[in-house]
Design an enzyme around this catalytic site. Structure first.
Site, short mmCIF file in Angstrom:
data_model
loop_
_atom_site.label_atom_id
_atom_site.label_comp_id
_atom_site.label_asym_id
_atom_site.label_seq_id
_atom_site.Cartn_x
_atom_site.Cartn_y
_atom_site.Cartn_z
N THR A 33 0.81 -1.22 0.00
CA THR A 33 0.00 0.00 0.00
C THR A 33 0.84 1.27 0.00
O THR A 33 0.48 2.27 -0.62
CB THR A 33 -0.92 0.01 1.25
OG1 THR A 33 -1.81 -1.09 1.13
CG2 THR A 33 -1.73 1.28 1.35
N ASP A 79 1.62 -6.60 -4.60
CA ASP A 79 0.80 -6.63 -3.39
C ASP A 79 1.35 -7.82 -2.59
O ASP A 79 1.61 -8.87 -3.16
CB ASP A 79 -0.67 -6.89 -3.79
CG ASP A 79 -1.61 -6.83 -2.60
OD1 ASP A 79 -2.49 -5.96 -2.61
OD2 ASP A 79 -1.48 -7.66 -1.69
N SER A 131 0.17 -10.02 -0.88
CA SER A 131 -0.55 -11.30 -0.97
C SER A 131 0.10 -12.20 -2.01
O SER A 131 -0.11 -13.42 -2.00
CB SER A 131 -2.01 -11.06 -1.36
OG SER A 131 -2.60 -10.20 -0.44
N THR A 167 1.59 -4.87 4.14
CA THR A 167 1.43 -5.33 5.52
C THR A 167 0.86 -6.75 5.62
O THR A 167 1.10 -7.44 6.60
CB THR A 167 0.49 -4.38 6.29
OG1 THR A 167 -0.75 -4.28 5.60
CG2 THR A 167 1.10 -3.01 6.46
N ARG A 206 -2.74 -25.87 14.78
CA ARG A 206 -3.22 -24.80 15.66
C ARG A 206 -4.25 -25.36 16.63
O ARG A 206 -5.36 -25.73 16.24
CB ARG A 206 -3.81 -23.66 14.84
CG ARG A 206 -2.77 -23.09 13.87
CD ARG A 206 -3.07 -21.68 13.53
NE ARG A 206 -2.97 -20.84 14.71
CZ ARG A 206 -3.36 -19.56 14.75
NH1 ARG A 206 -3.90 -19.02 13.69
NH2 ARG A 206 -3.22 -18.85 15.84
N THR A 227 -0.46 -22.58 19.57
CA THR A 227 -1.78 -22.22 20.10
C THR A 227 -2.53 -21.24 19.18
O THR A 227 -1.92 -20.43 18.49
CB THR A 227 -1.67 -21.58 21.51
OG1 THR A 227 -2.98 -21.15 21.92
CG2 THR A 227 -0.74 -20.39 21.57
N GLN A 228 -3.85 -21.36 19.21
CA GLN A 228 -4.69 -20.39 18.48
C GLN A 228 -4.77 -19.06 19.22
O GLN A 228 -5.25 -18.08 18.66
CB GLN A 228 -6.11 -20.95 18.30
CG GLN A 228 -6.16 -22.16 17.39
CD GLN A 228 -7.56 -22.75 17.28
OE1 GLN A 228 -8.54 -22.16 17.71
NE2 GLN A 228 -7.65 -23.92 16.70
N1 ASP Z 1 -2.70 -5.59 0.32
C1 ASP Z 1 -1.62 -4.75 0.76
C2 ASP Z 1 -0.35 -5.58 0.78
O1 ASP Z 1 -0.13 -6.34 1.67
C3 ASP Z 1 -1.91 -4.19 2.10
C4 ASP Z 1 -0.84 -3.30 2.66
O2 ASP Z 1 0.18 -3.03 2.11
O3 ASP Z 1 -1.07 -2.82 3.78
O4 ASP Z 1 0.43 -5.48 -0.13
#
Ligand code: ASP
Length: 346
Positions: free
Chosen positions: A17, A61, A63, A93, A250, A281-282
């Site tokens: 982001t 990104d 992900s 993040t 978990r 642990t969860q």
């Molecule tokens: N979807 C974004 C990523 O992880 C979210 C972020 O950067 O906060 O690349």
């Protein structure tokens, strides 16, 4: 250190982001280039730090992060290790804690700061948290003790005033600026009007240690999370998967599972086949203690190993890393229960 005595920092911009921009047609955030990002932080010029950058092309990104991209980051650091005082990794993040954990294992005997940061709002947005995160991460990566040694010679996440050991972090909030937590390990620093380092929590600098960069991994593993009503057939099928090498299991509370005969039998069968099952642990904080309740003890007897107070991210990336080394199963089992990069409280 550059020839003019300034600290030198290498930024590795992977995406996220922090560098995104809004697509005018769809309104969705898309990755943008590093120059765009820098344009919004003219303050960097007044830092008196020499900054260079390597950019993922295209930025991603997080992900879409993959183990081979961790290996690419390791290569970037390895190839530039002598030239720079510290490294800042700009990262989305969503999977930042996985990357921070993986790097803590792949960069063995690291003696320079590697600080991951990102933001919840793009750097061009009015209320962005990206500027403050980026500037402070650079300052932390450049920070030196009076004897010239780095203040933080380890992989960390810096986010919203908090410096945390990378392999102890978890993303805890998808909206708040305080997106990361470190429930089982204290902070390494707090950035208020000045940056206060908590030296006793930070890895000690050892003179003469040489970086050993590791690139191998094996990701034939899975995270299996228990819930009331979990089905025998599903568990048995997953555990019987031929390619499966390990499981992050978990469990409830202090490492407990339902007292079902079929579950214990399926786990015992898998461990006897050499599959490595780690109990995590969860709960968001605290440790696994399988000896505490009957429901945990039976897991111990089935050959399940305690991951103690590791995060899921740390246990998962550590297992990938150790499996990638083709070590004997017994050695992997032993090392999964002890700290190799500060990820477990001894
Ligand atoms: N979807 C974004 C990523 O992880 C979210 C972020 O950067 O906060 O690349």
């Amino acid at each position: 250190m550059s020839s003019n005595g300034q600290a030198s920092i290498l930024i590795i911009y992977t995406g996220g982001t922090i560098g995104m921009i809004q697509n005018v047609d769809t309104g969705a955030l898309e990755s943008f280039n590093f120059d765009h990002l820098l344009k919004h932080v003219p303050e960097l010029k007044s830092l008196n730090i020499n900054i260079d950058a390597i950019t993922f092309d295209p930025p991603i990104d997080s992900s879409d992060m993959e183990p081979e991209l961790w290996s690419r980051i390791v290569t970037n650091i390895e190839e530039n290790y002598e030239r720079y005082d510290g490294f800042v990794i700009l990262h989305g993040t969503d999977t930042m804690s996985f990357t921070a954990s993986a790097l803590s294992f792949m960069l063995e005997d690291l003696m320079k700061p590697v600080i991951l940061t990102g933001s919840q709002l793009p750097i061009g947005a009015l209320r962005t948290d990206g500027k403050e995160n980026l500037i402070t991460a650079i300052e932390i990566a450049a920070a030196k003790n009076s004897d010239g040694t780095p203040v933080v010679p380890e992989v960390c996440v810096f986010f919203h005033e908090k410096l945390m050991r990378g392999n102890r972090t978890t993303k805890i909030n998808s909206e708040s600026f305080g997106a990361f937590g470190s429930n089982n390990y204290p902070l390494l620093a707090m950035a208020g009007t000045d940056i206060q380092f908590y030296t006793r929590n930070i890895k000690k600098y050892v003179p003469g240690l040489k970086l050993k960069a590791h690139h191998e991994y094996n990701s034939n593993i899975i995270i299996l999370s228990l819930f009331p009503g979990i089905q025998q057939e599903v568990i048995e099928k997953v555990l019987a998967t031929k390619e499966l090498k390990g499981v992050i299991f978990r469990t409830f509370g202090a490492g407990n599972a339902p007292q079902k005969k079929w579950l214990i039998e399926a786990l015992s069968k898998a461990t006897s086949e050499g599959k490595i099952i780690i109990n995590i642990t969860q709960c968001a904080g605290g440790s696994v203690h399988m000896e505490r309740y009957e429901t945990g003890l039976q897991l111990l007897e089935a050959g399940v190993i305690s991951g103690k107070d590791s995060t899921v991210e740390a246990a998962l990336t550590k297992l990938m890393y150790l499996l990638g080394k083709n070590l004997p199963v017994e050695e992997i089992r032993r090392r999964m229960s002890e700290s190799i990069a500060g990820e477990i409280t001894e």
